[in-house]
Design a protein around this motif. Structure first.
Motif, PDB file in Angstrom:
ATOM      1  N   GLY A  80       0.801  -1.212   0.000  1.00 43.41           N
ATOM      2  CA  GLY A  80       0.000   0.000   0.000  1.00 43.41           C
ATOM      3  C   GLY A  80       0.834   1.262   0.000  1.00 43.41           C
ATOM      4  O   GLY A  80       2.033   1.242   0.269  1.00 43.41           O
ATOM      5  N   THR A  81       0.146   2.352  -0.313  1.00 38.01           N
ATOM      6  CA  THR A  81       0.752   3.683  -0.331  1.00 38.01           C
ATOM      7  C   THR A  81      -0.195   4.628   0.384  1.00 38.01           C
ATOM      8  O   THR A  81      -1.409   4.553   0.200  1.00 38.01           O
ATOM      9  CB  THR A  81       0.961   4.167  -1.783  1.00 38.01           C
ATOM     10  N   MET A  82       0.365   5.497   1.192  1.00 39.90           N
ATOM     11  CA  MET A  82      -0.442   6.457   1.931  1.00 39.90           C
ATOM     12  C   MET A  82       0.155   7.843   1.728  1.00 39.90           C
ATOM     13  O   MET A  82       1.343   8.048   1.962  1.00 39.90           O
ATOM     14  CB  MET A  82      -0.452   6.088   3.415  1.00 39.90           C
ATOM     15  N   PHE A  83      -0.670   8.763   1.246  1.00 39.54           N
ATOM     16  CA  PHE A  83      -0.287  10.163   1.216  1.00 39.54           C
ATOM     17  C   PHE A  83      -0.881  10.717   2.495  1.00 39.54           C
ATOM     18  O   PHE A  83      -2.105  10.804   2.634  1.00 39.54           O
ATOM     19  CB  PHE A  83      -0.835  10.846  -0.037  1.00 39.54           C
ATOM     20  N   ARG A  84      -0.025  11.059   3.452  1.00 37.26           N
ATOM     21  CA  ARG A  84      -0.459  11.284   4.828  1.00 37.26           C
ATOM     22  C   ARG A  84      -0.060  12.665   5.315  1.00 37.26           C
ATOM     23  O   ARG A  84       1.028  13.146   5.039  1.00 37.26           O
ATOM     24  CB  ARG A  84       0.194  10.193   5.691  1.00 37.26           C
ATOM     25  N   TRP A  85      -0.976  13.268   6.075  1.00 42.97           N
ATOM     26  CA  TRP A  85      -0.667  14.531   6.745  1.00 42.97           C
ATOM     27  C   TRP A  85      -0.166  14.212   8.144  1.00 42.97           C
ATOM     28  O   TRP A  85      -0.836  13.542   8.928  1.00 42.97           O
ATOM     29  CB  TRP A  85      -1.906  15.422   6.823  1.00 42.97           C
ATOM     30  N   ALA A  86       1.048  14.700   8.463  1.00 47.05           N
ATOM     31  CA  ALA A  86       1.629  14.520   9.794  1.00 47.05           C
ATOM     32  C   ALA A  86       2.302  15.829  10.191  1.00 47.05           C
ATOM     33  O   ALA A  86       3.492  15.868  10.476  1.00 47.05           O
ATOM     34  CB  ALA A  86       2.624  13.370   9.786  1.00 47.05           C
ATOM     35  N   GLY A  87       1.528  16.919  10.128  1.00 43.16           N
ATOM     36  CA  GLY A  87       2.090  18.235  10.342  1.00 43.16           C
ATOM     37  C   GLY A  87       2.716  18.780   9.071  1.00 43.16           C
ATOM     38  O   GLY A  87       3.019  19.955   8.955  1.00 43.16           O
ATOM     39  N   GLU A  88       2.917  17.910   8.121  1.00 47.38           N
ATOM     40  CA  GLU A  88       3.384  18.197   6.767  1.00 47.38           C
ATOM     41  C   GLU A  88       2.938  17.022   5.916  1.00 47.38           C
ATOM     42  O   GLU A  88       2.680  15.942   6.436  1.00 47.38           O
ATOM     43  CB  GLU A  88       4.911  18.327   6.710  1.00 47.38           C
ATOM     44  N   PRO A  89       2.830  17.184   4.614  1.00 48.81           N
ATOM     45  CA  PRO A  89       2.457  16.037   3.782  1.00 48.81           C
ATOM     46  C   PRO A  89       3.624  15.067   3.666  1.00 48.81           C
ATOM     47  O   PRO A  89       4.779  15.481   3.569  1.00 48.81           O
ATOM     48  CB  PRO A  89       2.114  16.665   2.426  1.00 48.81           C
ATOM     49  N   PHE A 149      -5.748  14.332   6.106  1.00 43.34           N
ATOM     50  CA  PHE A 149      -6.048  15.639   5.530  1.00 43.34           C
ATOM     51  C   PHE A 149      -7.495  15.973   5.861  1.00 43.34           C
ATOM     52  O   PHE A 149      -8.395  15.155   5.678  1.00 43.34           O
ATOM     53  CB  PHE A 149      -5.883  15.618   4.007  1.00 43.34           C
ATOM     54  N   VAL A 150      -7.749  17.170   6.331  1.00 42.68           N
ATOM     55  CA  VAL A 150      -9.096  17.588   6.722  1.00 42.68           C
ATOM     56  C   VAL A 150     -10.037  17.567   5.541  1.00 42.68           C
ATOM     57  O   VAL A 150     -11.194  17.183   5.659  1.00 42.68           O
ATOM     58  CB  VAL A 150      -9.062  18.988   7.370  1.00 42.68           C
ATOM     59  N   SER A 151      -9.568  17.901   4.364  1.00 38.01           N
ATOM     60  CA  SER A 151     -10.438  18.034   3.202  1.00 38.01           C
ATOM     61  C   SER A 151     -10.711  16.726   2.455  1.00 38.01           C
ATOM     62  O   SER A 151     -11.420  16.717   1.477  1.00 38.01           O
ATOM     63  CB  SER A 151      -9.836  19.044   2.216  1.00 38.01           C
ATOM     64  N   VAL A 152     -10.157  15.606   2.925  1.00 33.91           N
ATOM     65  CA  VAL A 152     -10.334  14.331   2.224  1.00 33.91           C
ATOM     66  C   VAL A 152     -11.213  13.422   3.069  1.00 33.91           C
ATOM     67  O   VAL A 152     -10.830  12.999   4.152  1.00 33.91           O
ATOM     68  CB  VAL A 152      -8.968  13.644   1.961  1.00 33.91           C
ATOM     69  N   PRO A 153     -12.419  13.101   2.602  1.00 28.80           N
ATOM     70  CA  PRO A 153     -13.316  12.211   3.365  1.00 28.80           C
ATOM     71  C   PRO A 153     -12.926  10.754   3.177  1.00 28.80           C
ATOM     72  O   PRO A 153     -13.316  10.113   2.223  1.00 28.80           O
ATOM     73  CB  PRO A 153     -14.699  12.503   2.763  1.00 28.80           C
ATOM     74  N   MET A 154     -12.110  10.228   4.064  1.00 28.22           N
ATOM     75  CA  MET A 154     -11.686   8.836   3.978  1.00 28.22           C
ATOM     76  C   MET A 154     -12.167   8.141   5.197  1.00 28.22           C
ATOM     77  O   MET A 154     -11.835   7.312   5.797  1.00 28.22           O
ATOM     78  CB  MET A 154     -10.168   8.722   3.832  1.00 28.22           C
TER      79      MET A 154
END
Length: 154
Positions: A80-89, A149-154
């Motif tokens: 898998g791959t995750m584009f993740r927000w952790a204080g930065e992308p 990310f706040v704007s991504v409904p996951m």
């Protein structure tokens, strides 16, 4: 790579390669220490990927340094791959391995204070928040997720 000029016109995000080391239905978690990010929390063995380095080379290197084990690149299954927000992308690439040489042990006590074999479907409450999601994605064959990310409904 003669003649190659690194592209500096675009933003770059930190890339990390994580590995689920799976043994008897459990995964290995490391208690983070002395890193400045999520110290005291449980996370996966992981490596920052250096420019010009393959993902699998990064994982193989890091498990050898952190845990003293040898994982063959052929034994790393993309998970898998995750584009993740952790204080930065951040971009996180996940692998799973069910075989390796050696016994995992703490080799960098200034970065890891404890090894924990855990049921991946019932992780300890102090595991990093994205680990359970990444494991579920790996089991379901979901190869991409945006997380945190706040704007991504996951």
């Amino acid at each position: 790579m003669s003649g190659y000029v690194f592209d500096t016109k675009h933003d770059r995000y930190p890339v990390a390669a994580h590995v689920f080391l799976v043994e008897r239905g459990r995964i290995l978690l490391l208690r983070r220490a002395g890193r400045g990010y999520a110290d005291g929390r449980l996370g996966l063995p992981a490596a920052h990927v250096d420019r010009g380095q393959a993902l699998t080379v990064s994982v193989v290197r890091e498990v050898a340094v952190e845990l003293g084990i040898a994982v063959a690149p052929a034994d790393l299954r993309p998970s898998g791959t995750m584009f993740r927000w952790a204080g930065e992308p951040r971009v996180d690439i996940f692998f799973a391995a069910e075989s390796w040489q050696g016994t995992p042990e703490i080799r960098e006590p200034h970065k890891c204070s404890e090894l924990v074999w855990a049921d991946p479907d019932d992780l300890p409450g102090d595991a990093l928040d994205f680990v359970a999601t990444a494991w579920a994605d790996a089991r379901e064959g979901r190869m991409l997720r945006e997380f945190g990310f706040v704007s991504v409904p996951m």
